[in-house]
Scaffold this motif. Structure first.
Motif, PDB file in Angstrom:
ATOM      1  N   VAL A   1      -7.768   9.103  10.114  1.00  0.00           N
ATOM      2  CA  VAL A   1      -6.434   8.754  10.598  1.00  0.00           C
ATOM      3  C   VAL A   1      -6.356   7.238  10.580  1.00  0.00           C
ATOM      4  CG1 VAL A   1      -4.839   8.889  12.559  1.00  0.00           C
ATOM      5  CG2 VAL A   1      -6.354  10.798  12.074  1.00  0.00           C
ATOM      6  N   SER A   2      -5.220   6.718  10.133  1.00  0.00           N
ATOM      7  CA  SER A   2      -5.068   5.263  10.087  1.00  0.00           C
ATOM      8  C   SER A   2      -5.139   4.677  11.499  1.00  0.00           C
ATOM      9  CB  SER A   2      -3.739   4.890   9.426  1.00  0.00           C
ATOM     10  OG  SER A   2      -2.657   5.334  10.211  1.00  0.00           O
ATOM     11  N   ASP A   3      -5.410   3.375  11.571  1.00  0.00           N
ATOM     12  CA  ASP A   3      -5.561   2.717  12.870  1.00  0.00           C
ATOM     13  C   ASP A   3      -4.302   2.819  13.730  1.00  0.00           C
ATOM     14  OD1 ASP A   3      -8.162   2.018  12.331  1.00  0.00           O
ATOM     15  OD2 ASP A   3      -7.622   0.064  11.491  1.00  0.00           O
ATOM     16  N   ASP A   4      -3.130   2.783  13.104  1.00  0.00           N
ATOM     17  CA  ASP A   4      -1.885   2.880  13.873  1.00  0.00           C
ATOM     18  C   ASP A   4      -1.437   4.328  14.081  1.00  0.00           C
ATOM     19  OD1 ASP A   4      -1.183   3.448  11.298  1.00  0.00           O
ATOM     20  OD2 ASP A   4       0.524   2.071  11.224  1.00  0.00           O
ATOM     21  N   LYS A   5      -2.271   5.277  13.687  1.00  0.00           N
ATOM     22  CA  LYS A   5      -2.038   6.714  13.870  1.00  0.00           C
ATOM     23  C   LYS A   5      -0.749   7.201  13.213  1.00  0.00           C
ATOM     24  CE  LYS A   5      -4.641   7.035  18.183  1.00  0.00           C
ATOM     25  NZ  LYS A   5      -5.524   6.028  17.795  1.00  0.00           N
ATOM     26  N   SER A   6      -0.419   6.608  12.073  1.00  0.00           N
ATOM     27  CA  SER A   6       0.802   7.004  11.374  1.00  0.00           C
ATOM     28  C   SER A   6       0.511   7.753  10.074  1.00  0.00           C
ATOM     29  CB  SER A   6       1.656   5.776  11.075  1.00  0.00           C
ATOM     30  OG  SER A   6       0.981   4.923  10.175  1.00  0.00           O
ATOM     31  N   VAL A   7      -0.760   7.766   9.638  1.00  0.00           N
ATOM     32  CA  VAL A   7      -1.113   8.410   8.373  1.00  0.00           C
ATOM     33  C   VAL A   7      -2.417   9.182   8.560  1.00  0.00           C
ATOM     34  CG1 VAL A   7      -1.732   8.026   5.956  1.00  0.00           C
ATOM     35  CG2 VAL A   7      -0.002   6.598   7.020  1.00  0.00           C
ATOM     36  N   LEU A   8      -2.420  10.418   8.050  1.00  0.00           N
ATOM     37  CA  LEU A   8      -3.622  11.247   8.032  1.00  0.00           C
ATOM     38  C   LEU A   8      -4.060  11.391   6.582  1.00  0.00           C
ATOM     39  CD1 LEU A   8      -5.603  13.205   9.513  1.00  0.00           C
ATOM     40  CD2 LEU A   8      -3.931  15.006   9.069  1.00  0.00           C
ATOM     41  N   TYR A   9      -5.314  11.096   6.311  1.00  0.00           N
ATOM     42  CA  TYR A   9      -5.846  11.219   4.954  1.00  0.00           C
ATOM     43  C   TYR A   9      -6.531  12.578   4.823  1.00  0.00           C
ATOM     44  CZ  TYR A   9      -4.801   6.303   4.751  1.00  0.00           C
ATOM     45  OH  TYR A   9      -4.147   5.108   4.793  1.00  0.00           O
ATOM     46  N   VAL A  10      -6.118  13.329   3.812  1.00  0.00           N
ATOM     47  CA  VAL A  10      -6.580  14.706   3.623  1.00  0.00           C
ATOM     48  C   VAL A  10      -7.145  14.859   2.221  1.00  0.00           C
ATOM     49  CG1 VAL A  10      -5.860  17.125   3.546  1.00  0.00           C
ATOM     50  CG2 VAL A  10      -4.839  15.588   5.224  1.00  0.00           C
TER      51      VAL A  10
ATOM     52  N   PRO B   1       2.009  11.058   5.876  1.00  0.00           N
ATOM     53  CA  PRO B   1       2.609  10.327   6.990  1.00  0.00           C
ATOM     54  C   PRO B   1       2.842  11.275   8.159  1.00  0.00           C
ATOM     55  CG  PRO B   1       4.188  10.598   5.212  1.00  0.00           C
ATOM     56  CD  PRO B   1       2.894  11.147   4.734  1.00  0.00           C
ATOM     57  N   LEU B   2       2.477  10.827   9.346  1.00  0.00           N
ATOM     58  CA  LEU B   2       2.544  11.694  10.518  1.00  0.00           C
ATOM     59  C   LEU B   2       3.808  11.447  11.332  1.00  0.00           C
ATOM     60  CD1 LEU B   2      -1.141  11.452  11.791  1.00  0.00           C
ATOM     61  CD2 LEU B   2      -0.067  13.345  10.572  1.00  0.00           C
ATOM     62  N   ASP B   3       4.415  12.550  11.771  1.00  0.00           N
ATOM     63  CA  ASP B   3       5.497  12.470  12.740  1.00  0.00           C
ATOM     64  C   ASP B   3       4.954  12.609  14.156  1.00  0.00           C
ATOM     65  OD1 ASP B   3       7.436  12.162  10.770  1.00  0.00           O
ATOM     66  OD2 ASP B   3       7.717  14.327  10.555  1.00  0.00           O
ATOM     67  N   VAL B   4       3.809  13.279  14.305  1.00  0.00           N
ATOM     68  CA  VAL B   4       3.207  13.423  15.630  1.00  0.00           C
ATOM     69  C   VAL B   4       2.560  12.101  16.021  1.00  0.00           C
ATOM     70  CG1 VAL B   4       2.815  15.898  15.436  1.00  0.00           C
ATOM     71  CG2 VAL B   4       1.049  14.354  14.698  1.00  0.00           C
ATOM     72  N   GLN B   5       2.657  11.761  17.293  1.00  0.00           N
ATOM     73  CA  GLN B   5       2.085  10.510  17.774  1.00  0.00           C
ATOM     74  C   GLN B   5       1.043  10.730  18.861  1.00  0.00           C
ATOM     75  OE1 GLN B   5       2.703   7.561  16.326  1.00  0.00           O
ATOM     76  NE2 GLN B   5       3.984   8.718  14.885  1.00  0.00           N
ATOM     77  N   ASP B   6       1.104  11.855  19.532  1.00  0.00           N
ATOM     78  CA  ASP B   6       0.171  12.151  20.610  1.00  0.00           C
ATOM     79  C   ASP B   6      -1.225  12.378  20.032  1.00  0.00           C
ATOM     80  OD1 ASP B   6      -0.668  12.805  23.239  1.00  0.00           O
ATOM     81  OD2 ASP B   6      -0.487  14.943  22.764  1.00  0.00           O
ATOM     82  N   PRO B   7      -2.246  11.722  20.578  1.00  0.00           N
ATOM     83  CA  PRO B   7      -3.603  11.902  20.046  1.00  0.00           C
ATOM     84  C   PRO B   7      -4.086  13.350  20.078  1.00  0.00           C
ATOM     85  CG  PRO B   7      -3.531  10.001  21.503  1.00  0.00           C
ATOM     86  CD  PRO B   7      -2.205  10.676  21.609  1.00  0.00           C
TER      87      PRO B   7
END
Length: 157
Positions: free
Chosen positions: A120-129, A93-99
């Motif tokens: 990265v999820s469509d809502d930019k809240s999750v990064l898959y690693v 789950p991402l805390d950063v929001q800036d692209p």
């Protein structure tokens, strides 16, 4: 004038002074220009330039440390007869929001041996690693969030 531009002009002036336009001499000129601007910082009203440069250096140092440690871990796994790799895909789950911050984070993760940013999820809240050593997914998630993501947020804000 932007302090970064002024610092770069001082670095180029340093290279011109010694008639040696190499990357190393430019880096030395940048450091010398940064020191000169730091000394003259009371002339500039409340700029965050000096703190930002130091945070970027801290991010670079942290990345180099992670690069060396993970490289040694991957090399050790490759050269030993017993492989300890347990690959897996985790959602961070991402805390950063800036692209731009997300892009820097994803690229730094991909540049580190043993990990790869997948999506990265469509809502930019999750990064898959994808990780090569995912014995404990929560530990890897914590390492990414407390390490790389926090350093990227500090350096780019």
């Amino acid at each position: 004038m932007n302090l970064f531009v002024l610092n770069m002009l001082l670095a180029i002036g340093w290279c011109a002074l010694f008639a040696d336009f190499t990357l190393m001499n430019l880096a030395i000129g940048f450091v010398m220009g940064f020191a000169a601007l730091w000394v003259a910082s009371p002339l500039f009203d409340g700029t965050g330039y000096f703190g930002r440069v130091l945070r970027l250096i801290r991010l670079g140092g942290y990345f180099l440390y992670e690069l060396v440690v993970s490289s040694l871990q991957v090399v050790w796994d490759v050269i030993t007869p017993v492989h300890k790799s347990r690959p897996g895909i985790i959602a961070v789950p991402l805390d950063v929001q800036d692209p731009a911050q997300i892009a820097v984070l994803a690229n730094l993760i991909s540049l580190t041996p043993g990990t790869l940013s997948l999506d990265v999820s469509d809502d930019k809240s999750v990064l898959y690693v994808h990780g090569m050593f995912v014995d404990d997914p929560d530990a890897l998630r914590r390492d990414i969030k407390a390490g790389m993501e926090r350093k990227v947020m500090e350096a780019m804000q």
